[in-house]
Every structure is written in C-alpha cells, then in structure tokens.
Scaffold this active site. Sequence first.
Site, PDB file in Angstrom:
ATOM      1  CD  GLU A 131       1.204   3.292  -3.007  1.00 20.54           C
ATOM      2  OE1 GLU A 131       1.641   3.130  -4.119  1.00 20.54           O
ATOM      3  OE2 GLU A 131       0.752   4.353  -2.438  1.00 20.54           O
ATOM      4  CB  THR A 184       7.917   4.253  -3.676  1.00 21.43           C
ATOM      5  OG1 THR A 184       7.401   5.385  -4.195  1.00 21.43           O
ATOM      6  CG2 THR A 184       7.614   4.237  -2.106  1.00 21.43           C
TER       7      THR A 184
HETATM    8  N1  HSE Z   1       5.160   7.077   2.978  1.00 19.82           N
HETATM    9  C1  HSE Z   1       5.670   6.480   1.672  1.00 19.82           C
HETATM   10  C2  HSE Z   1       7.254   6.772   1.481  1.00 19.82           C
HETATM   11  C3  HSE Z   1       5.074   7.194   0.517  1.00 19.82           C
HETATM   12  O1  HSE Z   1       7.676   7.859   2.013  1.00 19.82           O
HETATM   13  O2  HSE Z   1       8.003   5.330   1.375  1.00 19.82           O
HETATM   14  C4  HSE Z   1       5.539   6.809  -0.715  1.00 19.82           C
HETATM   15  O3  HSE Z   1       4.973   7.805  -1.727  1.00 19.82           O
END
Ligand code: HSE
Length: 310
Positions: A131, A184
């Site tokens: 991740e 992301t």
């Molecule tokens: N919590 C993370 C974000 C999840 O919102 O950046 C990314 O999938």
Amino acid sequence: MKTSATAFAPASVSNVASGFDIMGFALESPGDRVTVRFSGTPGVRIAAVHSAGSPLPMDPALNTAGAPVIAMLKDHGSGHGVEIEIDKGLPVGSGIGSSAASAVAAAVACNELLQADLTPQEILKYAIEGERIASGAIHVDNLAPCLWGGFVLVRGYDPIDIIPVRIPMGLWCTIASPLIEIKTIEARKILPASVPLRDVITQTGNAAGLIAGLLTDDFALIGRSLHDVIAEPVRAPLIPGFHRLKAAALEAGALGCSISGSGPALFALSASREIAERVGCLQGRVLDDLHMERTVYVSCVAHRGAHIVE
Ligand code: HSE
C-alpha cells in the site's frame, strides 16, 4: 510441502465519509486473486498480470503485490525463489481498494506458501509494504477491512490498533465507479495540511456518531453521521458529476453517500438491498447522461475478508 497458494482479497470502501484514514469495510465482490509459487530461480518475479486496465509495474519492488512478498520472504523465506501471478478483478485507481486487495492477497497467499502461520496483525505489516507504493503514505483503512472482513475502525496508528465493529443486519452498499483513474498518491497531495478546529469537532462528532449508529442499529444516526468536511470538499472536484451523483443517491433513499477512498468511485450506504439497487440505477443514469463509462456494484458489507482459495 506446498508449491503454490492462491488467495482472494475483496474490494473495500475506506474513509466512509467521516472516518478519514481510520474506517473501512469489505465488499463481497469484486476482488483480486494472487497466486504465489516456488520457482527454481532465486528472488521474486512477477510472472503475469491479468488486468483489463492500465499496465502494472512488473518490477516486484514497485508492484503492490510484489513488495509484501519480498518483505515476507526476507523474514520467513527458505532461500526459494517465488513467482507471482496477479488476477486483477478490481479496476486500478478506482477508489475501492485495488492496491490494498493485491497487497493483502499476495501477503495471505505467501503466508500460506511459506507455512509461516502469521496472525492477521503480522500479515498486515507485510501488506503495508504494498500500500505504501500506491499511496506514498501508511494508511490501513483499506488493508484492514480487506484482511479482516466486515467493518473496521483503525483506533490508532502508533501502534496500529484494529477494532472490528459489528454492523446492523441489512446494511447494503452501492458503488458507482466512473472509469477514470485517480492516483491515491496525487489525491493525498491536495489534502489540507491543517484543519480548523471547527472542522475537527464536526468530523470527530460524525465519526463517533457513525460508530454509535452501527453498534446500536440506528440507521438514522448512521445517515446523519455520513458527512466528510476534510477530504470530500477538496477531492469532489476531481470527480465529474460528483454532486449530481450524491444527490441521486439521497433521492433514491440512501442513508448517505460520499467518495469511496480517494475516488473516483462513490459509495452509498442503504438500509436494504432494494434501496441500494435503486441508488445504483439512478447513479448509473447520471453517469450515462454524462457519457462516462462506468461500473455499478451493489454488495452487502462482507463479513469475510481475504482467504485462501487454492
Ligand atoms: N484513506 C485513504 C485516502 C484511502 O483517502 O487517501 C485511499 O484509498
């Protein structure tokens, strides 16, 4: 001795509106399947990636499934080489935990192959390596529900403290996923570096309200608590038609609707399958109207997380 192992890991919704980086839940499907097998060649190799979307890195150190395997072999390996085959059921960069699913499936499969007998908490440590590549930061709000299943609260990060949260029967989720990609890592760069105290109060009130609503089967409280004043305001402009899509979900009777993870998918929670399907129907029409290719999923919150399938 085993020579290969395959694991399935499901899609997941993270943030859940008011729980930025600290809440997530697993869906039944779709998901990724990862096979790991011993090979005669030392080291880790990505043997194949089956994916309908954009190509994924074939360098295992840069691949979300490869990095957990490299890390686990370092600690628990026997000097064998390992090759990895990835079946991407999840669209990359869609906001439903694609990188987490590959990382978790790889870590779960590798644990089985090496007969390492690791706990979920230990497997999580390896999955984080995958991740980290996708988001450039450590957050486990997709990884944890993908691994544990159900709805998960990440109470803290130092140390990581995973709290499974029981949820009411009959809670259904709709995912409206426009086929565009949001990375992301980029969606995190636009987040505010600091948040006004007033917004912290609103967000923590809603996060606590959401957990209380889930634990007491209070659908109205769940609905009132599905608001995000931190990430949604800055990320919504990245998603064409976001406000129309959200309005369609609420019009169809959803309890609430927001961005799934870092988007572009939206999630909506509903008190029945029927409502969740109606939400999907109306949101699908909005995306068609915007001439956007899309996928709509309707799933209950899945109790089962990643598991070995072969
Ligand atoms: N919590 C993370 C974000 C999840 O919102 O950046 C990314 O999938």
